[in-house]
Design an enzyme around this catalytic site. Structure first.
Site, PDB file in Angstrom:
ATOM      1  N   GLY A   1       1.725  -0.373 -17.516  1.00 51.51           N
ATOM      2  CA  GLY A   1       1.088   0.351 -16.415  1.00 51.51           C
ATOM      3  C   GLY A   1       1.196   1.857 -16.528  1.00 51.51           C
TER       4      GLY A   1
ATOM      5  N   ARG B   1       6.038  -6.519 -10.432  1.00 49.59           N
ATOM      6  CA  ARG B   1       7.129  -7.063 -11.235  1.00 49.59           C
ATOM      7  C   ARG B   1       6.861  -8.556 -11.370  1.00 49.59           C
ATOM      8  NH1 ARG B   1       8.123  -2.645 -12.679  1.00 49.59           N
ATOM      9  NH2 ARG B   1      10.023  -1.433 -12.379  1.00 49.59           N
TER      10      ARG B   1
ATOM     11  N   GLU C   1       9.824 -11.145 -19.111  1.00 44.24           N
ATOM     12  CA  GLU C   1       9.254 -10.270 -20.146  1.00 44.24           C
ATOM     13  C   GLU C   1      10.362  -9.645 -20.996  1.00 44.24           C
ATOM     14  OE1 GLU C   1       7.196  -7.679 -17.300  1.00 44.24           O
ATOM     15  OE2 GLU C   1       8.582  -6.079 -17.871  1.00 44.24           O
TER      16      GLU C   1
ATOM     17  N   HIS D   1       3.342  -4.944 -19.982  1.00 44.61           N
ATOM     18  CA  HIS D   1       3.988  -4.014 -19.041  1.00 44.61           C
ATOM     19  C   HIS D   1       3.739  -2.561 -19.458  1.00 44.61           C
ATOM     20  CE1 HIS D   1       7.581  -3.314 -16.117  1.00 44.61           C
ATOM     21  NE2 HIS D   1       6.718  -2.323 -16.066  1.00 44.61           N
TER      22      HIS D   1
ATOM     23  N   LEU E   1       0.850  -1.198   0.000  1.00 42.30           N
ATOM     24  CA  LEU E   1       0.000   0.000   0.000  1.00 42.30           C
ATOM     25  C   LEU E   1       0.884   1.247   0.000  1.00 42.30           C
ATOM     26  CD1 LEU E   1      -3.142   0.543   0.141  1.00 42.30           C
ATOM     27  CD2 LEU E   1      -2.769   1.092   2.548  1.00 42.30           C
ATOM     28  N   GLY E   2       1.620   1.397  -1.083  1.00 40.37           N
ATOM     29  CA  GLY E   2       2.465   2.588  -1.243  1.00 40.37           C
ATOM     30  C   GLY E   2       1.675   3.664  -1.964  1.00 40.37           C
TER      31      GLY E   2
HETATM   32  C1  8YV Z   1       8.282   1.423 -16.763  1.00 46.42           C
HETATM   33  C2  8YV Z   1       7.709   0.786 -14.357  1.00 46.42           C
HETATM   34  O1  8YV Z   1       7.656   0.637 -17.727  1.00 46.42           O
HETATM   35  O2  8YV Z   1       7.894   2.793 -13.156  1.00 46.42           O
HETATM   36  C3  8YV Z   1       8.108   1.601 -13.184  1.00 46.42           C
HETATM   37  O3  8YV Z   1       8.635   1.014 -12.227  1.00 46.42           O
HETATM   38  O4  8YV Z   1       7.627  -0.379 -14.289  1.00 46.42           O
HETATM   39  C4  8YV Z   1       7.342   1.443 -15.616  1.00 46.42           C
HETATM   40  O5  8YV Z   1       6.873   2.709 -15.437  1.00 46.42           O
HETATM   41  C5  8YV Z   1       9.637   0.904 -16.645  1.00 46.42           C
HETATM   42  O6  8YV Z   1      10.314   1.421 -15.559  1.00 46.42           O
HETATM   43  C6  8YV Z   1      10.349   1.210 -17.934  1.00 46.42           C
HETATM   44  O7  8YV Z   1      11.667   0.936 -17.847  1.00 46.42           O
END
Ligand code: 8YV
Length: 309
Positions: A277, A228, A257, A275, A148-149
């Site tokens: 997000g 992750r 991935e 990936h 919960l960050g």
């Molecule tokens: C990016 C992410 O896809 O912020 C993160 O930790 O997983 C994503 O925003 C990633 O860092 C791209 O290298």
């Protein structure tokens, strides 16, 4: 003379442009001969823009003083090695919270209402022959948030808007949060309909979502992994999905991935996302701005904006 910056991954276009304007920027990620580029630039590189920085790369850059990582997660940077070498590391927090939370809810709805298969159903012309099967909703369900960050809290707020009950697991109870806290993930998994993983990656969270956790989640439970790939025991997850140990999974991240276990691509109870997000124009551009702002601060000798090491 412009300072030399080594760029270790492709960055948003505006960020790439600013890098070229303000710095002597070199792209390691598209170099034909990486070793030759590193050798040639080694004495002059003081900063890196991007992630994917193992200790072996730091060793080759004796004057490296700063890594401006792209992403809130910095598990692709060997932070222990950076600490030992006195190399500062920054990340890109906060600017991606909303994009992350939005897509989390999107993936959860996509799974619970089988939106991806429903779209395929209409496109295949099947609708006139039979109504699409009934699905389930988020309302009234309990979601257990692993981590919960800052992003976890935005996900929690949106889950409340979906009329879900929110509980959470983490290293510590957060006194000012209104949600029930679990210090044991198996216990939480047993009590929820949804598990949403949004905890940092790295050694301390490796395979946190284990076979035992998936068994506790149970045949009516679903997993959404926004954290992750390393946070979930992927082999155990595949087995749990095959055996009906859990109901389904919405996955934005994977252990190896961009390679995704082929068996997942054939599963009806799985939603797969590459990936993405934080992958919106708005958010990626804000993340790029923060990369630059941290580099600017570093070269101006000012405090770094979002330092993690
Ligand atoms: C990016 C992410 O896809 O912020 C993160 O930790 O997983 C994503 O925003 C990633 O860092 C791209 O290298």
């Amino acid at each position: 003379m412009k300072p030399t910056v080594l760029v270790t991954q492709a960055l948003p276009p505006t960020c790439e442009k600013t890098l070229d304007e303000r710095f002597d920027a070199h792209r390691l990620y598209r170099a034909e001969d990486r070793d030759a580029l590193i050798e040639r630039l080694a004495p002059s590189v003081t900063a890196i823009a991007g992630g994917k920085v193992p200790a072996t790369l730091m060793e080759k850059l004796p004057n490296l003083k700063m890594i401006s990582n792209f992403g809130v997660g910095y598990d692709s940077v060997d932070t222990e090695a950076a600490r030992q070498r006195g190399i500062a590391v920054t990340n890109t927090p906060d600017v991606l919270n909303d994009a992350m939370a939005e897509i989390t809810i999107g993936l959860m709805i996509a799974l619970s209402r089988r939106l991806i298969s429903a779209d395929a159903y209409v496109r295949a012309g099947k609708w006139p022959s039979a109504a699409y099967p009934l699905q389930t909703e988020l309302r009234g369900k309990t979601v257990g948030i692993i981590g919960l960050g800052r992003i976890g809290k935005e996900i929690a707020a949106r889950c409340l808007a979906m009329k879900m009950r929110v509980v959470y697991f983490g290293r510590h109870r957060q006194n000012h949060q209104p949600y029930v806290y679990y210090d044991n993930l198996v216990d939480m998994a047993r009590d929820v309909d949804w598990l949403v993983a949004i905890t940092p990656g790295g050694k301390s969270t490796e395979r946190l979502v284990s076979k035992e956790v998936l068994e506790a989640l149970g045949p009516k439970g679903s997993l959404c992994n926004m954290a992750r790939g390393s946070v979930v025991d992927e082999a155990a997850l595949v087995e749990a999905l095959q055996n009906g140990t859990i109901a389904g999974a919405a996955l934005d991240v994977f252990e190896n991935e961009p390679r995704v276990p082929e068996v997942l691509t054939g599963m009806e109870n799985v939603v797969l996302s590459p990936h993405q997000g934080s992958a919106t124009n708005e958010t990626r551009s804000a993340m790029g701005d923060l990369i630059i702002a941290n580099l600017d601060a570093f070269f101006a000798g000012e405090p770094l904006l979002t330092r993690v090491v």
